[in-house]
Every structure is written in C-alpha cells, then in structure tokens.
Design a protein around this motif. Structure first.
Motif, PDB file in Angstrom:
ATOM      1  N   THR A  23      41.619  43.561  29.008  1.00  0.00           N
ATOM      2  CA  THR A  23      40.584  43.751  30.026  1.00  0.00           C
ATOM      3  C   THR A  23      39.442  44.538  29.425  1.00  0.00           C
ATOM      4  OG1 THR A  23      41.451  45.833  30.884  1.00  0.00           O
ATOM      5  CG2 THR A  23      42.291  43.822  31.900  1.00  0.00           C
ATOM      6  N   ILE A  24      38.297  44.401  30.046  1.00  0.00           N
ATOM      7  CA  ILE A  24      37.137  45.215  29.685  1.00  0.00           C
ATOM      8  C   ILE A  24      36.852  46.124  30.863  1.00  0.00           C
ATOM      9  CG2 ILE A  24      34.665  45.190  29.237  1.00  0.00           C
ATOM     10  CD1 ILE A  24      35.056  42.686  27.641  1.00  0.00           C
ATOM     11  N   ARG A  25      36.702  47.393  30.585  1.00  0.00           N
ATOM     12  CA  ARG A  25      36.404  48.364  31.632  1.00  0.00           C
ATOM     13  C   ARG A  25      34.893  48.474  31.749  1.00  0.00           C
ATOM     14  NH1 ARG A  25      39.664  53.761  31.582  1.00  0.00           N
ATOM     15  NH2 ARG A  25      41.232  52.245  32.139  1.00  0.00           N
ATOM     16  N   GLU A  26      34.406  48.280  32.970  1.00  0.00           N
ATOM     17  CA  GLU A  26      32.976  48.349  33.240  1.00  0.00           C
ATOM     18  C   GLU A  26      32.723  49.388  34.310  1.00  0.00           C
ATOM     19  OE1 GLU A  26      32.150  44.358  34.547  1.00  0.00           O
ATOM     20  OE2 GLU A  26      31.413  43.842  32.553  1.00  0.00           O
ATOM     21  N   ASP A 114      40.493  57.730  28.242  1.00  0.00           N
ATOM     22  CA  ASP A 114      39.406  57.312  29.115  1.00  0.00           C
ATOM     23  C   ASP A 114      38.323  56.701  28.238  1.00  0.00           C
ATOM     24  OD1 ASP A 114      37.804  56.883  31.280  1.00  0.00           O
ATOM     25  OD2 ASP A 114      37.067  58.934  31.379  1.00  0.00           O
ATOM     26  N   THR A 115      38.304  55.366  28.144  1.00  0.00           N
ATOM     27  CA  THR A 115      37.365  54.669  27.288  1.00  0.00           C
ATOM     28  C   THR A 115      36.809  53.462  28.004  1.00  0.00           C
ATOM     29  OG1 THR A 115      39.102  53.338  26.362  1.00  0.00           O
ATOM     30  CG2 THR A 115      38.589  55.363  25.181  1.00  0.00           C
ATOM     31  N   VAL A 116      36.050  52.661  27.280  1.00  0.00           N
ATOM     32  CA  VAL A 116      35.405  51.503  27.875  1.00  0.00           C
ATOM     33  C   VAL A 116      36.332  50.307  27.951  1.00  0.00           C
ATOM     34  CG1 VAL A 116      33.488  49.895  27.596  1.00  0.00           C
ATOM     35  CG2 VAL A 116      33.166  52.297  27.087  1.00  0.00           C
ATOM     36  N   GLU A 117      37.220  50.136  26.999  1.00  0.00           N
ATOM     37  CA  GLU A 117      38.049  48.949  26.949  1.00  0.00           C
ATOM     38  C   GLU A 117      39.507  49.323  27.110  1.00  0.00           C
ATOM     39  OE1 GLU A 117      38.212  45.123  24.085  1.00  0.00           O
ATOM     40  OE2 GLU A 117      36.495  46.424  24.121  1.00  0.00           O
ATOM     41  N   ASP A 118      40.281  48.493  27.786  1.00  0.00           N
ATOM     42  CA  ASP A 118      41.646  48.847  28.102  1.00  0.00           C
ATOM     43  C   ASP A 118      42.503  47.600  28.216  1.00  0.00           C
ATOM     44  OD1 ASP A 118      43.718  50.501  28.724  1.00  0.00           O
ATOM     45  OD2 ASP A 118      42.883  51.230  30.592  1.00  0.00           O
TER      46      ASP A 118
END
Length: 148
Positions: A23-26, A114-118
């Motif tokens: 997934t990409i975290r946005e 806690d980052t952008v991509e997960d």
C-alpha cells in the motif's frame, strides 16, 4: 455476462502464511488523515517495473500477483483503504514515494514506523493508529526538518 477485470497488485512473501499487500500511505502526517491506497495495475509489465523501483529503494522485492479487481475493491472497502487503477500504456507515471517503512507488519516482531509507504497482511484488518501528542509531533517535525 461481464468478464471480471484482472489486475496486478504487489504482494510480499506471495503465497505464504506471511504475505502482505503493498500500500501507499497518503495524506497529511501533521493532523490530516492518513489513507492507505492499493495500486491495481492493468499491465503486469507496469506492476513489475514498479516492483523493481521499490527494490531499487531497498524495499523487499514484491511479486506482481493477478487478482480480480472486484476482489481487491472489496478488500479495500473492508480494510478502509483506497484503491487506484493504473491503466496500461497510460501517460500516468507511477513512482514510489521516497520514504518507506524499515520493518513491516508482515515481518515477525516488527515495530511500526510512521512513514509514507506501508504494507499490511492481505487477510488482516489494519489496527487503528493512536494519535500523537503535540510534543511527539514536534519531535518528528524537527527530525524531518533536520533531513532537509
């Protein structure tokens, strides 16, 4: 009869008990809502290229896996994720975010970063993340500014 649309999503540890979907975290990490989005590629070649870009960023190598688009959409709805179809031969250039997690939920004894991509296990609901205090947010902000 409508033929189901086959798409390709990126899966880590494909076909194992420990598989996870990419997934990409946005969203805005500073008070806004963070959202996870699954990319559904119409083309296996495009999915493979994206997987290679992730690997070039020292991310574990994901495998493009075919799925029915409706199955992924249902998974997204149940997990509270968003989804995006990446059309084949489109002018849309998809590149991974610059940041990714060091350890993921599908790795044993992982601590969440806690980052952008997960990534999350494909068959598991994500846990709600606790809200950060102002002092924790300030500490993160200082660290990020220090990187600039």
């Amino acid at each position: 009869m409508i033929t189901p649309m086959r798409v390709f999503v990126l899966v880590f540890n494909a076909r194992t008990e420990n598989e996870g979907i990419h997934t990409i975290r946005e969203g805005d990490a500073y008070g806004g809502k963070l959202r996870n989005k699954i990319l559904m590629f119409e083309s296996e070649d495009d999915a493979t290229r994206f997987a290679l870009m992730l690997e070039a960023q020292d991310f574990p190598a994901p495998t493009p896996e075919p799925f029915d688009a409706e199955e992924i959409k249902e998974f997204c709805e149940s997990a509270g994720y968003e989804w995006e179809i990446i059309p084949e031969n489109s002018n849309l250039v998809v590149t991974p975010p610059e940041l990714n997690v060091e350890e993921t939920d599908w790795q044993a004894d992982a601590k969440k970063e806690d980052t952008v991509e997960d990534t999350f296990p494909f068959n598991q609901q994500p846990l709600e993340e606790p809200e950060l205090s102002d002092s924790e947010l300030e500490k993160i902000r200082r660290k990020l500014e220090g990187l600039l």
